[in-house]
Enzyme design. Structure first.
Site, PDB file in Angstrom:
ATOM      1  CB  ILE A   1      -0.926  -0.006   1.231  1.00 27.16           C
ATOM      2  CG1 ILE A   1      -1.837  -1.226   1.180  1.00 27.16           C
ATOM      3  CG2 ILE A   1      -1.729   1.285   1.308  1.00 27.16           C
ATOM      4  CD1 ILE A   1      -2.630  -1.468   2.446  1.00 27.16           C
TER       5      ILE A   1
ATOM      6  CG  HIS B   1      -8.397  -6.592  -6.332  1.00 24.33           C
ATOM      7  ND1 HIS B   1      -7.488  -6.822  -5.324  1.00 24.33           N
ATOM      8  CD2 HIS B   1      -9.559  -7.165  -5.945  1.00 24.33           C
ATOM      9  CE1 HIS B   1      -8.099  -7.504  -4.350  1.00 24.33           C
ATOM     10  NE2 HIS B   1      -9.348  -7.718  -4.715  1.00 24.33           N
TER      11      HIS B   1
END
Length: 189
Positions: free
Chosen positions: A91, A108
């Site tokens: 992240i 994703h």
């Protein structure tokens, strides 16, 4: 359109981008490929293709903030039009998102907003869905949040294991990523 691709693993999505760019199917220049740890297959694939690579090893920094700043500096050095997170398992800081507003693209292996996080395929199977898929979206400061650009559905078969389903999702993800990048590159051509 100049892109920097960030990877953490094998770089199978990256390979599809490299191949499509090499054949002219995808009108992008891969300015560089970066990783968050040394020795990734994604970096090896990139080096084999003659691309510039860099590693900003998370373990080399005393604090998360120092790593974030180093990653941002490394990516900015290539002046990309877009940054593509393709299997990049970190992240990034809000400062990274702010440096590339609406220009940080993430893949994703689930149909977001369902099943965000590192285990989208496993979580979808555990929930018992009959259809899952993949998403390409503009990343924001959340975990697998941000505006969805495109999605592709993939049926969950009764015979699927997490691995077999993930492999079929990866195939769909590669096609979807190339399609999205073509659309993003259109104004540059």
């Amino acid at each position: 359109m100049r892109i920097v691709v960030l990877v953490s693993g094998t770089g199978s999505n990256l390979q599809s981008v490299i191949d499509a760019a090499a054949t002219g199917e995808l009108p992008v220049e891969i300015a560089a490929v970066g990783a968050d740890r040394p020795g990734t297959a994604g970096i090896a694939r990139s080096a084999d293709a003659g691309l510039e690579t860099f590693v900003v090893d998370f373990k080399d920094f005393a604090t998360r903030g120092e790593w974030d700043a180093a990653l941002l500096a490394a990516v900015q050095a290539y002046t990309p039009d877009y940054v593509v997170s393709s299997g990049f398992m970190r992240i990034v800081a809000p400062s990274f998102i702010d440096a590339f507003p609406g220009r940080y693209v993430n893949t994703h292996p689930a149909l977001l907003p369902a099943f965000p996080g590192a285990h989208g395929v496993r979580d979808a199977m555990a929930y018992g869905v009959k259809v899952t898929g993949c998403t390409v979206h503009f990343a924001d400061a959340g975990v697998d949040t941000g505006p969805i650009i495109a999605q592709t559905a993939v049926e969950v078969l009764d015979s699927d294991t997490e691995e077999s389903l993930h492999e079929r999702i990866k195939v769909a993800e590669r096609t979807l990523l190339i399609s999205v990048l073509k659309d993003l590159a259109a104004p540059f051509n």
